[in-house]
Design a protein around this motif. Structure first.
Motif, short mmCIF file in Angstrom:
data_model
loop_
_atom_site.label_atom_id
_atom_site.label_comp_id
_atom_site.label_asym_id
_atom_site.label_seq_id
_atom_site.Cartn_x
_atom_site.Cartn_y
_atom_site.Cartn_z
N SER A 74 -34.48 -26.10 26.98
CA SER A 74 -33.70 -26.83 26.00
C SER A 74 -33.33 -25.97 24.80
O SER A 74 -32.72 -26.45 23.85
N PHE A 75 -33.72 -24.70 24.82
CA PHE A 75 -33.43 -23.78 23.72
C PHE A 75 -32.90 -22.48 24.32
O PHE A 75 -33.12 -22.17 25.48
N VAL B 249 -37.52 -6.91 26.16
CA VAL B 249 -37.88 -7.61 24.93
C VAL B 249 -37.25 -9.00 25.00
O VAL B 249 -36.07 -9.15 25.33
N ILE B 250 -38.04 -10.02 24.69
CA ILE B 250 -37.54 -11.39 24.66
C ILE B 250 -37.23 -11.75 23.21
O ILE B 250 -38.06 -11.57 22.32
N TYR B 251 -36.02 -12.28 22.99
CA TYR B 251 -35.62 -12.70 21.65
C TYR B 251 -35.45 -14.22 21.66
O TYR B 251 -34.68 -14.77 22.45
N VAL B 252 -36.19 -14.91 20.80
CA VAL B 252 -36.11 -16.36 20.68
C VAL B 252 -35.89 -16.70 19.21
O VAL B 252 -36.67 -16.30 18.35
N GLU B 253 -34.83 -17.42 18.92
CA GLU B 253 -34.41 -17.68 17.55
C GLU B 253 -34.56 -19.15 17.19
O GLU B 253 -34.29 -20.03 18.02
N ASP B 254 -34.98 -19.44 15.95
CA ASP B 254 -34.92 -20.80 15.45
C ASP B 254 -34.02 -20.81 14.21
O ASP B 254 -33.26 -19.87 13.98
N PHE B 255 -34.12 -21.86 13.39
CA PHE B 255 -33.18 -22.02 12.28
C PHE B 255 -33.36 -20.96 11.19
O PHE B 255 -32.39 -20.53 10.56
N ILE B 256 -34.59 -20.53 10.94
CA ILE B 256 -34.84 -19.63 9.81
C ILE B 256 -35.55 -18.33 10.20
O ILE B 256 -35.84 -17.51 9.34
N ASP B 257 -35.81 -18.11 11.47
CA ASP B 257 -36.55 -16.91 11.85
C ASP B 257 -36.37 -16.66 13.34
O ASP B 257 -35.64 -17.39 14.02
N ALA B 258 -37.01 -15.64 13.84
CA ALA B 258 -36.93 -15.31 15.25
C ALA B 258 -38.21 -14.61 15.69
O ALA B 258 -38.94 -14.06 14.87
N GLU B 259 -38.46 -14.65 16.98
CA GLU B 259 -39.60 -13.95 17.56
C GLU B 259 -39.09 -12.87 18.51
O GLU B 259 -38.09 -13.06 19.22
N TYR B 260 -39.78 -11.74 18.51
CA TYR B 260 -39.51 -10.65 19.44
C TYR B 260 -40.76 -10.46 20.28
O TYR B 260 -41.81 -10.09 19.76
N LEU B 261 -40.67 -10.75 21.56
CA LEU B 261 -41.83 -10.75 22.43
C LEU B 261 -41.71 -9.67 23.49
O LEU B 261 -40.67 -9.58 24.17
N ASP B 262 -42.73 -8.84 23.63
CA ASP B 262 -42.74 -7.90 24.75
C ASP B 262 -44.09 -7.87 25.47
O ASP B 262 -44.33 -7.00 26.28
N ARG B 263 -44.95 -8.85 25.15
CA ARG B 263 -46.21 -8.96 25.89
C ARG B 263 -45.88 -9.22 27.37
O ARG B 263 -44.94 -9.94 27.68
N ARG B 264 -46.66 -8.65 28.25
CA ARG B 264 -46.36 -8.79 29.66
C ARG B 264 -46.34 -10.24 30.11
O ARG B 264 -45.49 -10.64 30.93
N ASP B 265 -47.27 -11.06 29.60
CA ASP B 265 -47.30 -12.46 30.01
C ASP B 265 -46.06 -13.20 29.52
O ASP B 265 -45.50 -14.04 30.24
N ALA B 266 -45.60 -12.88 28.30
CA ALA B 266 -44.40 -13.53 27.78
C ALA B 266 -43.16 -13.11 28.56
O ALA B 266 -42.31 -13.94 28.91
N VAL B 267 -43.05 -11.81 28.85
CA VAL B 267 -41.90 -11.32 29.62
C VAL B 267 -41.89 -11.95 31.00
O VAL B 267 -40.84 -12.39 31.50
N ARG B 268 -43.05 -12.04 31.65
CA ARG B 268 -43.11 -12.65 32.98
C ARG B 268 -42.69 -14.12 32.92
O ARG B 268 -41.94 -14.60 33.78
N ALA B 269 -43.18 -14.85 31.90
CA ALA B 269 -42.86 -16.27 31.79
C ALA B 269 -41.37 -16.49 31.60
O ALA B 269 -40.75 -17.35 32.27
#
Length: 286
Positions: free
Chosen positions: A216-217, A232-252
């Motif tokens: 939904s996002f 690298v996974i980039y996930v954005e919200d209204f006022i900030d963002a996350e940059y994820l490169d942990r293996r579990d996050a990338v796999r998910a």
């Protein structure tokens, strides 16, 4: 010239590999540089710069060979340079400028968007329509800067070494009215045109598809070179963002991306749907 964000990321990867090879934990590294372990995590993700004095302490802790250590120091110096988007500070927040630098150097961009057309595919009228009702309202000069930023981003698709762009659009992004009917028609036709490019693939996640609550996002997966380990996974919200490169996050996120591809219409079907929606917006002859 490789931009500072990528340099920081390269340095972060090198530090992480060196730490793991030395059998050290982030907590142990944090003690040496007198910082929280969360800072070591940010350093290894390339999200912040590193003083040379702290770098030398980590090099010593990890037992890094001199030739590799010299390379790390050079990366640290380059990572402190200002990025290419610094002149747009009035309209581009710090957390998004980091993304723009990464996007500009990515070899593969995989992008799922749930509600609006991705910036890299937006027309000028659509961009202006997005900001016409924004709160707080932007000044005309700021909207012009927003247009300039997107035009500069879009230019990477025309370069000889253009990245592979794969976009999955929720059908709601195609049907949500931004601006007037002519603005939406022009935007949809542009998406259909871009989808015919060799390096661009567009798929539509239709209303009729099974709905995945976790989709939904929007999110973006950036890759540098051909190695999945660079993702690298980039996930954005209204006022900030996350940059994820942990293996579990990338796999998910990769698994979620694969599920979206399976549920989405194929590229040809998707183009036909986009074209049909554009045709429905065509002004009747008068």
């Amino acid at each position: 010239m490789v931009n500072p964000t990528i340099q920081r990321r390269r340095l972060g990867n090198a530090l992480r590999r060196a730490r793991e090879a030395a059998g050290k934990t982030q907590d142990e590294a944090a003690v040496v540089i007198d910082a929280a372990s969360s800072k070591v995590s940010r350093l290894e993700l390339g999200q912040s710069g590193l003083r040379l004095t702290d770098l030398n302490l980590l090099i010593q802790l990890y037992g890094v060979p001199e030739e590799e250590a010299a390379s790390m120091r050079e990366l640290a110096r380059a990572g402190r340079q200002r990025g290419r988007w610094s002149s747009y500070r009035n309209v581009v927040p710090d957390w998004f400028r980091a993304y723009l630098d990464l996007e500009g150097d990515a070899s593969h961009i995989r992008w799922y968007q749930a509600e609006v057309i991705p910036g890299i595919l937006q027309t000028e009228a659509y961009i202006r329509g997005l900001h016409a009702t924004a709160q707080p309202r932007l000044e005309a000069d700021d909207i012009d800067d927003q247009v300039a930023v997107r035009r500069t981003r879009q230019a990477i698709l025309d370069q000889p070494d253009a990245p592979e762009l794969h976009v999955i659009l929720s059908e709601s992004a195609l049907r949500r009215n931004i601006g007037d009917a002519e603005t939406m028609r022009e935007q949809l036709l542009h998406v259909a045109k871009m989808s015919r490019r060799r390096n661009v693939r567009v798929q539509v996640f239709p209303f009729s598809a099974q709905t995945y609550e976790t989709a939904s996002f929007g999110f973006t997966i950036l890759r540098f070179g051909d190695e999945a380990t660079s993702d690298v996974i980039y996930v954005e919200d209204f006022i900030d963002a996350e940059y994820l490169d942990r293996r579990d996050a990338v796999r998910a996120y990769t698994r979620l991306w694969d599920r979206l591809i399976a549920a989405a219409l194929g590229p040809v079907e998707s183009r036909r749907l986009v074209q049909r929606l554009a045709d429905e917006l065509e002004r009747p002859d008068t």
